[in-house]
Design a protein around this motif. Structure first.
Motif: not given
Lengths: 250, 250, 250, 250, 250, 250
Positions: A164, A168, A173, A217
């Protein structure tokens, strides 16, 4: 200095005996994380670790297929036999050695590679003039500075968080919720100290161990930072360690 | 669909029996072109070729180290033995096959891999349920539409041009003059149909065969286009060819 | 000096460091030419080539079974795996080397052996103290002095002509017409530079490529003469060539 | 029917499941007998044995290099490792099997091959659909009808006599006296049932065991006749024997 | 039922599909404990574990030499390569399987064998019809009931105590003091999760890790009891577990 | 000095270059003698032989599984492939060599191991700095002093007698009658010097060759005594023999 991006004359001018060889795997990491997770994280740790290291090391290209038959029931998982993997990695290291890079750190991103890497590095150290050690980034002391109690699973919060942070766009997600809800809580099925399972499909329906929603993240950034620091310190040690073999006891 | 960037659930939904496996090498390409040239070009051809193909194919990660002992006198050259290379590639292909991708095109960027790939694919076709062929992009019919008479050398105009097009920042333009002036004009030392040389250092001082100044990014674009078209057509053929083994003659 | 026909004391007195090792195959050559064609031609070229050479070389016995799985659908075809073939030939060469014959020319009569011989000779040159090269007689410049445009096929005019010259009783002349009429015109099925076929039975019904009627004993005599001259010249070169490995470039 | 001299269409018409594979060696046989003795005798026995057999069998080409490191101190001796020899012979037999010749007699002319042939034939019988046995001609009952008490040595009266009969021009009669005078009387150096020697040069100066002057062409004719009869009878047995593997005892 | 002590008719009558294969090592265990420690403990645990198990299992003989190159600087240490060890153990297991004992517990007494056993059992489970798991007795939950905090070292309190209980005459009590005083406190030299050492002589002078004086025969009895119970429970589980491989996820 | 029962400091003090390695097999020996017969006898001969020897030799642990596929139809028979057996024994010997024990006698108790041991010892002698010979106790001159004419069979009077002497509780005397009555009289099925059988189940119903009732414990004591004497004399010879390889003949 990444070998792939430089010329032979560049690397001929590079005075070091340190080389870093990233090794990953291409295998299922749940419905939310990419098959290339282990190669991506190994490469990211290797590159940043060499940058942070106060010295020079060449970086070999990332070996993308490893020992992963344990995930073979999940589509897209690639693997070779442990013996073939050992031969491929060992011979690659031996070619590094011929150029004077005879202290090698293998930066590994996959648990299934650990035993094979340890074995081949040990054999190489005993039989050749090189010294090599495998560094598996998630086995280093990287968890202390993270304010969670997440631990390595598979496609779980540790690996997912790093991806992430670094890539990313490769994390789905929208599938995190389901990935987490259906994840297993531990790797394997243990009794009497024995893991009775050989395939991850024996204990996880969707391939995930650990709830990836527990990271993110920022957690990934912290974990990566820890791994990079650990690698840079390891490089310092490997650069200067007495790696000669001990004398016989008589 | 690049396996590395997708999840197992993505690829489970992908209906095809075609896979593409790029294979390169990490080896000297003269003072001007990067050690990673063969892996970069193989990956570029593979990715664009699958895009152009009117159908679906999965793309495996690029195998970065091949059969390159012939360049070992030049720093940075990595290699494994032909036998280890064959095992590594073959087992990777066999893992692709288990997921239903049983028609595989190996997209190769290195001349030194050609014989080994042909051998392993042939053995695999005869012994397993898969069909695989190696496609070496610079051996395809890609020169007709280019208005020069350049031909494949090593770090010469063909490879350099493609890298100038795909990864221009990796070519040391300031070294092109010297690279060309000191290049050899042919690969090997032949007599009676026999190449007497085994190492490129026997016939080229700086590792270059062919003058890279004869190409350029536009030439590279054209060559790549030719290779991509050739690959896309090959994929069409492989997708539909009868690949069953012929009957015994009695 | 043929080893098989001399005693150890004879060969101990023979001052040379040159050895010739003929390698053939036992495989279909159409309905008209014998299964032993490749061994017979390799032995004939080797023996006459050493005779013509202005110097001395020992001749090892002919290795009769090679890499020929591509003809396995045709009865009588014998073969071993490429790996086993490499081991067998390489170890035979290494035994020659122990007696001081450390410059070896492998005289080959079979296309399917070419890649394996090149690989094993290269490995041997890099790893041992010997120098070896494979000479495939029909790949030498032997066609210029023949007033036809015949080219190598399989059981076609080149091989058949030589056997018509050396062993005429082994050619079934009465089947030549049919052999030619049903022959294929090219080896393999190519697209985009790729041979899609792995077995000769995929592209030839009777095993023949090229019309054997285009040659004849006189053509065979000329081809053999060309091959013999090419080999004798190669022996001169191999006897005197600097075969030390090149220095590292640093 | 010798495969090497016939076409695939000839052998396709040959109705038998019997094949004979001669295996020799190229190794010292003293100062008087040729290095090719073992291959010559194996081929001679095989060919005549099939002729005498009241049935049909195909004859494969003679494998000329075997397990002979024990003679390596004598110039001209060629050898491969036992493992490579086993692989080469076994795979050759397996290729015979694919054509329906699944009962194979290996006709062997060299003592050093005996153990390796027994092992590979046993493994093959257990693992494949073929039956194979090694027949070493000088271990058969061939001595009873000869009015001497000569026994197998090395380059001694048994082998030399047969060559004197089959290929008299290859025996150096003028060296027989010295060959015999300097010969050893037994093979090896035994104690407690153990042969302490591994190389023939440990117990014979000139490579000879047994006095070759005790034989002669007439003796050789008799020995060959005995071997040929023994082989023909063995072929009868092998053609009809129940070669299925026995049932488990439970 | 110990195979070595029974006849084939005895074991034919034994109705079970469970087999136990003890695997040890012959390697230094300090100046006080015997080189055979790992084989002795493995055999003791295996035998008593099968006795305690409420069912039947055959016990194969103990394999005495394992993966122990890490101790090779100490006299008397024997070892084979990991690859040879894997082949030897795997083929032994496969021979057990042919008799219907297709659920196998490998009882291991040596840390150096752990990775190799896990690998070979996993490969075997995936490729054959058998199920096998390695049980390393000192990795089971055997420490809870012992009122000390001793932990596994090498020649330390755990192993020494068990030998003091099972084979007290083999422990040199008079050397215990020195063994303990000069022992290392931990196995290996770790940094960043990496063991930098490959040989035990890098971190222990006399081969000992952990102070053997912290144990004793009573401790050994307790540890053995714990291991035996753990093994017997594992046998119950292995006897009934569904060991079929999981389905593909699609 | 048995390695297994001593410490590394004990064996470091042991001044000898002689080692003895017992090798057995675990395989059917009829309904009356234990599966472990060959390992038991090899160990007994080795231990007593070293005792009788007027000097010092270390004794390695007994290798319990050998080359025994020929008995695989009988329950309880364990085996590995000849190649794996050679690797395992050879590497074990090489580890002995590193400690200065570079003259090794392999004491063998199983006929099926003979060829493999001879091969591996020969290869080792030629390629390494060690000397090793296999001693198969029942092939030594042990029959002269026994007042019977019993000869080696399988589970017959020779082996059974020795076990009756060394481990009488392991012989099922009540089954001796039937064992003898149903025994085969010879090993194999011979014609023309060829053993047509590969499995003992082809020629013996109950696994026995030779009538075990012809021996007894007293006979066993005599045979063992003979073997022990033969081994002790062999050790004397091996300790002093010039084991350097002979010079080339030129």
């Amino acid at each position: 200095m990444k070998l792939s991006e430089h010329t032979w004359t560049d690397v001929a001018d590079c005075e070091t005996d340190l080389a870093v060889l990233p090794v990953g795997s291409t295998e299922q990491h749940g419905p939310h994380a990419p098959l290339g997770t282990d190669a991506l994280t190994a490469a990211a740790v290797a590159e940043a670790g060499v940058d942070r290291y106060d010295g020079t090391a060449v970086i070999a290209p990332t070996i993308p297929v490893g020992v992963a038959a344990e995930h073979r029931q999940f589509p897209g998982t690639l693997w070779v036999s442990p013996e073939t993997f050992r031969r491929y990695v060992r011979e690659t290291i031996e070619s590094l050695r011929t150029h004077g890079w005879d202290r090698i750190v293998v930066v590994n991103g996959h648990g299934g590679n650990v035993d094979a890497l340890r074995e081949l590095c040990g054999t190489l150290v005993r039989e050749s003039e090189a010294y090599a050690v495998p560094f598996t980034w998630f086995d280093a002391d990287i968890y202390d500075d993270i304010e969670t109690d997440i631990r390595m699973g598979h496609g779980g919060p540790v690996e997912t968080s790093v991806i992430q942070h670094t890539d990313p766009e490769l994390v789905r997600e929208e599938r995190m919720k389901r990935a987490g809800e259906e994840s297993a809580t531990g790797w394997g099925e243990y009794q009497s100290g024995v893991n009775l399972a050989y395939d991850s499909a024996e204990f996880t329906e969707n391939g995930v161990v650990g709830d990836p929603r527990e990271g993110g993240p920022a957690v990934g950034e912290g974990l990566l930072d820890g791994a990079v620091t650990a690698l840079s310190r390891l490089l310092e040690t490997v650069a200067t360690r007495d790696v000669s073999r001990p004398q016989r006891r008589d």
